[in-house]
Design a protein around this motif. Structure first.
Motif, PDB file in Angstrom:
ATOM      1  N   ILE A  37       0.983  -0.871  -0.067  1.00  0.00           N
ATOM      2  CA  ILE A  37      -0.106  -0.053   0.049  1.00  0.00           C
ATOM      3  C   ILE A  37       0.796   1.230  -0.112  1.00  0.00           C
ATOM      4  N   SER A  38       2.062   1.187   0.882  1.00  0.00           N
ATOM      5  CA  SER A  38       2.862   2.265   0.894  1.00  0.00           C
ATOM      6  C   SER A  38       3.425   2.648  -0.667  1.00  0.00           C
ATOM      7  N   GLU A  39       3.802   1.611  -1.319  1.00  0.00           N
ATOM      8  CA  GLU A  39       4.291   1.783  -2.609  1.00  0.00           C
ATOM      9  C   GLU A  39       3.235   2.187  -3.791  1.00  0.00           C
ATOM     10  N   LEU A  40       1.909   1.520  -3.469  1.00  0.00           N
ATOM     11  CA  LEU A  40       1.231   2.101  -4.345  1.00  0.00           C
ATOM     12  C   LEU A  40       0.638   3.582  -4.226  1.00  0.00           C
ATOM     13  N   ARG A  41       0.787   4.183  -3.063  1.00  0.00           N
ATOM     14  CA  ARG A  41       0.661   5.580  -2.652  1.00  0.00           C
ATOM     15  C   ARG A  41       1.767   6.517  -3.625  1.00  0.00           C
ATOM     16  N   LYS A  42       2.818   5.871  -4.050  1.00  0.00           N
ATOM     17  CA  LYS A  42       3.882   6.558  -4.612  1.00  0.00           C
ATOM     18  C   LYS A  42       3.752   6.717  -6.268  1.00  0.00           C
ATOM     19  N   VAL A  43       2.776   5.691  -7.003  1.00  0.00           N
ATOM     20  CA  VAL A  43       2.330   5.749  -8.203  1.00  0.00           C
ATOM     21  C   VAL A  43       1.943   7.071  -8.840  1.00  0.00           C
ATOM     22  N   VAL A  44       2.418   7.369  -9.663  1.00  0.00           N
ATOM     23  CA  VAL A  44       1.797   8.573 -10.627  1.00  0.00           C
ATOM     24  C   VAL A  44       1.119   8.186 -11.920  1.00  0.00           C
ATOM     25  N   THR A  45      -0.064   8.656 -11.986  1.00  0.00           N
ATOM     26  CA  THR A  45      -0.753   8.214 -13.194  1.00  0.00           C
ATOM     27  C   THR A  45      -0.666   9.080 -14.206  1.00  0.00           C
ATOM     28  N   PRO A  46      -0.271   8.682 -15.369  1.00  0.00           N
ATOM     29  CA  PRO A  46       0.103   9.670 -16.452  1.00  0.00           C
ATOM     30  C   PRO A  46      -1.148  10.540 -16.935  1.00  0.00           C
ATOM     31  N   THR A  47      -0.860  11.475 -17.729  1.00  0.00           N
ATOM     32  CA  THR A  47      -1.936  12.371 -18.126  1.00  0.00           C
ATOM     33  C   THR A  47      -2.064  11.602 -19.464  1.00  0.00           C
ATOM     34  N   ARG A  48      -3.128  12.224 -20.329  1.00  0.00           N
ATOM     35  CA  ARG A  48      -3.749  11.458 -21.317  1.00  0.00           C
ATOM     36  C   ARG A  48      -2.671  11.813 -22.269  1.00  0.00           C
ATOM     37  N   LYS A  49      -2.037  12.912 -22.504  1.00  0.00           N
ATOM     38  CA  LYS A  49      -0.966  13.361 -23.426  1.00  0.00           C
ATOM     39  C   LYS A  49       0.281  12.314 -23.336  1.00  0.00           C
ATOM     40  N   GLU A  50       0.738  11.745 -21.910  1.00  0.00           N
ATOM     41  CA  GLU A  50       1.750  11.034 -21.777  1.00  0.00           C
ATOM     42  C   GLU A  50       1.302   9.733 -22.291  1.00  0.00           C
ATOM     43  N   LEU A  51       0.056   9.267 -21.887  1.00  0.00           N
ATOM     44  CA  LEU A  51      -0.255   7.892 -22.275  1.00  0.00           C
ATOM     45  C   LEU A  51      -0.424   7.695 -23.813  1.00  0.00           C
ATOM     46  N   VAL A  52      -0.882   8.985 -24.519  1.00  0.00           N
ATOM     47  CA  VAL A  52      -0.776   8.667 -25.893  1.00  0.00           C
ATOM     48  C   VAL A  52       0.422   8.413 -26.337  1.00  0.00           C
ATOM     49  N   LYS A  53       1.489   9.478 -25.990  1.00  0.00           N
ATOM     50  CA  LYS A  53       2.750   9.335 -26.277  1.00  0.00           C
ATOM     51  C   LYS A  53       3.688   8.038 -26.110  1.00  0.00           C
ATOM     52  N   PHE A  54       3.129   7.567 -24.863  1.00  0.00           N
ATOM     53  CA  PHE A  54       4.031   6.168 -24.365  1.00  0.00           C
ATOM     54  C   PHE A  54       3.464   5.068 -25.417  1.00  0.00           C
ATOM     55  N   THR A  55       1.925   5.263 -25.967  1.00  0.00           N
ATOM     56  CA  THR A  55       1.425   4.190 -26.439  1.00  0.00           C
ATOM     57  C   THR A  55       2.129   4.218 -27.930  1.00  0.00           C
ATOM     58  N   LEU A  56       2.063   5.333 -28.621  1.00  0.00           N
ATOM     59  CA  LEU A  56       2.834   5.328 -29.916  1.00  0.00           C
ATOM     60  C   LEU A  56       4.323   5.031 -29.877  1.00  0.00           C
ATOM     61  N   VAL A  57       4.881   5.316 -28.645  1.00  0.00           N
ATOM     62  CA  VAL A  57       6.270   4.925 -28.816  1.00  0.00           C
ATOM     63  C   VAL A  57       6.513   3.222 -28.748  1.00  0.00           C
ATOM     64  N   VAL A  58       5.580   2.638 -28.081  1.00  0.00           N
ATOM     65  CA  VAL A  58       5.758   1.053 -27.936  1.00  0.00           C
ATOM     66  C   VAL A  58       4.919   0.695 -29.246  1.00  0.00           C
ATOM     67  N   LEU A  59       3.953   1.204 -29.809  1.00  0.00           N
ATOM     68  CA  LEU A  59       3.643   0.679 -31.257  1.00  0.00           C
ATOM     69  C   LEU A  59       4.583   0.936 -32.308  1.00  0.00           C
ATOM     70  N   VAL A  60       5.376   2.092 -32.308  1.00  0.00           N
ATOM     71  CA  VAL A  60       6.290   2.090 -33.392  1.00  0.00           C
ATOM     72  C   VAL A  60       7.512   1.170 -33.150  1.00  0.00           C
ATOM     73  N   PHE A  61       7.924   0.977 -31.669  1.00  0.00           N
ATOM     74  CA  PHE A  61       8.885  -0.012 -31.334  1.00  0.00           C
ATOM     75  C   PHE A  61       8.699  -1.409 -32.080  1.00  0.00           C
ATOM     76  N   VAL A  62       7.142  -1.837 -31.740  1.00  0.00           N
ATOM     77  CA  VAL A  62       6.771  -3.141 -32.163  1.00  0.00           C
ATOM     78  C   VAL A  62       7.035  -3.279 -33.504  1.00  0.00           C
ATOM     79  N   VAL A  63       6.437  -2.194 -34.309  1.00  0.00           N
ATOM     80  CA  VAL A  63       6.566  -2.365 -35.753  1.00  0.00           C
ATOM     81  C   VAL A  63       8.140  -2.593 -36.247  1.00  0.00           C
ATOM     82  N   ILE A  64       8.938  -1.597 -35.681  1.00  0.00           N
ATOM     83  CA  ILE A  64      10.257  -1.765 -35.994  1.00  0.00           C
ATOM     84  C   ILE A  64      11.036  -3.135 -35.852  1.00  0.00           C
ATOM     85  N   VAL A  65      10.552  -3.938 -34.630  1.00  0.00           N
ATOM     86  CA  VAL A  65      10.976  -5.172 -34.265  1.00  0.00           C
ATOM     87  C   VAL A  65      10.438  -6.185 -35.292  1.00  0.00           C
TER      88      VAL A  65
END
Length: 88
Positions: A37-65
């Motif tokens: 529970i102490s560690e879960l309180r430290k988790v920061v939820t990404p913003t929508r903009k960050e989430l879209v950016k991270f998702t695109l990075v992962v998808l591009v990486f998967v396409v390259i691989v």
């Protein structure tokens, strides 16, 4: 706030010290859940903009691989056909 955080002590993940007494089975389970529970309180939820950016990075990486694996598969397949020939 945990008592160790107030004093500024660093507690290793596997250690448990409440005084210097050994904890029993259920005490260790309770301590584990408190630490989770102490560690879960430290988790920061990404913003929508960050989430879209991270998702695109992962998808591009998967396409390259995928392209790399496809290219190697084609290369080794072609080399295999060249070495062993195509059966008649």
């Amino acid at each position: 706030m945990d008592q160790d955080e107030v004093r500024g002590d660093v507690v290793a993940a596997g250690s448990y010290s409440l005084g210097d007494k050994k904890l029993g089975f259920f005490g260790r389970i309770a301590l584990f859940f408190r630490q989770v529970i102490s560690e879960l309180r430290k988790v920061v939820t990404p913003t929508r903009k960050e989430l879209v950016k991270f998702t695109l990075v992962v998808l591009v990486f998967v396409v390259i691989v995928m392209a790399l694996v496809y290219g190697l598969d084609w290369l080794f397949g072609t080399a295999t056909h060249y070495v062993f020939g195509v059966p008649s």
